[in-house]
Design an enzyme around this catalytic site. Structure first.
Site, mmCIF file in Angstrom:
data_model
loop_
_atom_site.group_PDB
_atom_site.id
_atom_site.type_symbol
_atom_site.label_atom_id
_atom_site.label_comp_id
_atom_site.label_asym_id
_atom_site.label_seq_id
_atom_site.Cartn_x
_atom_site.Cartn_y
_atom_site.Cartn_z
ATOM 1 N N THR A 12 -18.562 5.488 -1.785
ATOM 2 C CA THR A 12 -18.999 4.144 -2.169
ATOM 3 C C THR A 12 -17.861 3.263 -2.660
ATOM 4 O O THR A 12 -18.041 2.065 -2.857
ATOM 5 C CB THR A 12 -20.074 4.222 -3.271
ATOM 6 N N VAL A 15 -11.737 2.703 -0.894
ATOM 7 C CA VAL A 15 -11.093 3.557 0.100
ATOM 8 C C VAL A 15 -12.139 4.334 0.884
ATOM 9 O O VAL A 15 -12.025 4.508 2.109
ATOM 10 C CB VAL A 15 -10.078 4.512 -0.567
ATOM 11 N N ARG A 40 -23.253 8.682 -10.747
ATOM 12 C CA ARG A 40 -23.587 7.269 -10.945
ATOM 13 C C ARG A 40 -23.916 6.573 -9.629
ATOM 14 O O ARG A 40 -24.757 5.679 -9.575
ATOM 15 C CB ARG A 40 -22.413 6.565 -11.639
ATOM 16 N N CYS A 128 0.612 5.010 -0.991
ATOM 17 C CA CYS A 128 0.572 3.929 0.002
ATOM 18 C C CYS A 128 1.941 3.303 0.250
ATOM 19 O O CYS A 128 2.337 3.067 1.397
ATOM 20 C CB CYS A 128 -0.438 2.871 -0.426
ATOM 21 N N SER A 158 -5.133 -5.293 -4.669
ATOM 22 C CA SER A 158 -6.155 -4.363 -4.199
ATOM 23 C C SER A 158 -5.691 -2.922 -4.303
ATOM 24 O O SER A 158 -6.512 -2.002 -4.257
ATOM 25 C CB SER A 158 -6.565 -4.683 -2.758
ATOM 26 N N GLY A 159 -4.386 -2.721 -4.466
ATOM 27 C CA GLY A 159 -3.885 -1.380 -4.727
ATOM 28 C C GLY A 159 -4.385 -0.836 -6.051
ATOM 29 O O GLY A 159 -4.348 0.373 -6.291
ATOM 30 N N LYS A 212 7.225 8.429 -7.332
ATOM 31 C CA LYS A 212 6.471 8.865 -6.157
ATOM 32 C C LYS A 212 7.230 8.527 -4.882
ATOM 33 O O LYS A 212 7.328 9.347 -3.963
ATOM 34 C CB LYS A 212 5.096 8.187 -6.111
ATOM 35 N N ARG A 234 3.911 -5.507 -9.074
ATOM 36 C CA ARG A 234 2.591 -6.025 -8.710
ATOM 37 C C ARG A 234 2.686 -7.536 -8.545
ATOM 38 O O ARG A 234 3.247 -8.227 -9.407
ATOM 39 C CB ARG A 234 1.562 -5.695 -9.796
ATOM 40 N N HIS A 241 0.881 -4.457 1.105
ATOM 41 C CA HIS A 241 2.105 -4.312 0.312
ATOM 42 C C HIS A 241 3.309 -4.728 1.152
ATOM 43 O O HIS A 241 3.373 -4.462 2.359
ATOM 44 C CB HIS A 241 2.306 -2.853 -0.113
#
Length: 338
Positions: A12, A15, A40, A128, A158-159, A212, A234, A241
């Site tokens: 839901t 992603v 939930r 990503c 949105s990341g 990362k 950001r 991106h």
């Protein structure tokens, strides 16, 4: 390809919804589909290929008789990943939980597809920003080798999920109306601002997001001699991106050669026509699966240097599309668990 049973965990969320969209677009051969999420979200319904599916609460038994489990992210794979493997299901995990585990392949299909063959039940989807960068780096690495990479990212809100999108929208509206809208999702206002801080600070004052990109890139390339330094930022952009990537190669290649190499590379689209002001931009690369590269030019300060401007949709290629491509490789190489 034979049809397989697929379970999407976190179906839901943003992603998870993108995973379903891409499974449909790529006509992935699904026999039975199961959608799972937290308690939930359990009970809600989601449409897929004209049929409505009721979302179930994730439990260890969710993976019985399933072939592939696509985990959308978060902590779910820590709680249920091994349970899925024990039931003969291959986990493709979009979280950072297993990325640096030496027993777990970290895969970008355009870069190291063969690594799926040695999985032991879990395959990790990279960060990503890492995915977007390595798709552009690998063709250059194969031809000229890479000594060093300096990357600065310009990462869309949105990341940070749905809350990031909502915060940018609300803050932008508030600023234009002369009102205040204190930040909640981000540490500082994101509207009309840049925040050079993604995730927590770690060793040497680099953030976890920056580390990362360093460690994941080395693992994917199977080369820990490639030196990488990153600054992740950001920016007030909704989706896709962008990355400014400076590359020092082992052997000299010209900008023209780099353009030719990248134009032939899988998953890459070169947009580099400065005479007509053509170069990649997040607005026009959103909702696409390719990685776009432009502003390809030689670094005038070193002998074997290149500058690249790289842009990609971090929800699609940076997450969901990459995961589905990994699932396709499992079928191609016939390396499911059952």
């Amino acid at each position: 390809m034979k049809k397989v049973n697929v379970v999407v965990v976190g179906a839901t969320g943003a992603v998870g919804q993108e995973l379903l969209k891409i499974l449909n677009e790529r006509n992935f051969p699904i026999n039975n589909l199961k959608l799972c999420a937290t308690s939930r979200s359990a009970g809600t319904s989601v449409e897929f290929q004209g049929r409505r599916y009721v979302v179930e609460e994730t439990t260890p038994e969710s993976f019985t008789d399933m072939d592939i489990a696509l985990f959308a992210g978060g902590k779910a794979s820590l709680e249920f990943g091994q349970a899925a493997v024990e039931r003969g299901c291959v986990v493709i995990d979009n979280s950072s939980n297993y990325r640096m585990d030496p027993e777990v392949p970290l895969v970008v299909p355009e870069v190291n597809p063969e690594d799926v063959k040695w999985h032991k039940g879990i395959i990790a989807n990279p960060n990503c920003s890492t995915i977007i960068m390595v798709v552009a780096l690998k063709p250059i690495y194969d031809v000229a080798g890479i000594k060093r990479v300096v990357v600065s990212t310009y990462q869309a809100v949105s990341g940070a999920g749905k809350e990031g999108i909502e915060e940018l929208t609300a803050q932008t509206k508030a600023v234009l109306e002369g009102l205040e809208h204190p930040p909640k999702k981000f540490l500082h206002p994101i509207a009309f601002n840049l925040i050079p801080h993604i995730d927590v600070f770690q060793d040497m004052d680099y953030t976890k997001e920056e580390w990362k990109m360093v460690k994941e890139t080395q693992k994917i390339l199977h080369d820990d001699k490639v030196r990488i330094t990153a600054t992740t930022v950001r920016v007030p952009v909704y989706r896709s991106h962008s990355e400014s990537v400076n590359v020092e190669t082992e052997r000299k290649i010209t900008a023209a050669q780099a353009k030719e190499i990248l134009a032939k590379a899988p998953g890459v689209i070169v947009q580099d026509d400065i005479g007509n002001n053509v170069y990649p931009m997040p607005l026009f690369t959103s909702d696409k699966d390719e990685v776009f590269v432009g502003r390809i030019r030689e670094d005038n300060t070193i002998d074997n240097g290149l500058n690249l401007w790289v842009v990609g949709d971090q929800i699609r290629k940076g997450a969901a599309t990459n995961a589905v491509q990994i699932a396709e490789l499992l079928l191609k190489y016939n390396c499911l668990m059952r």
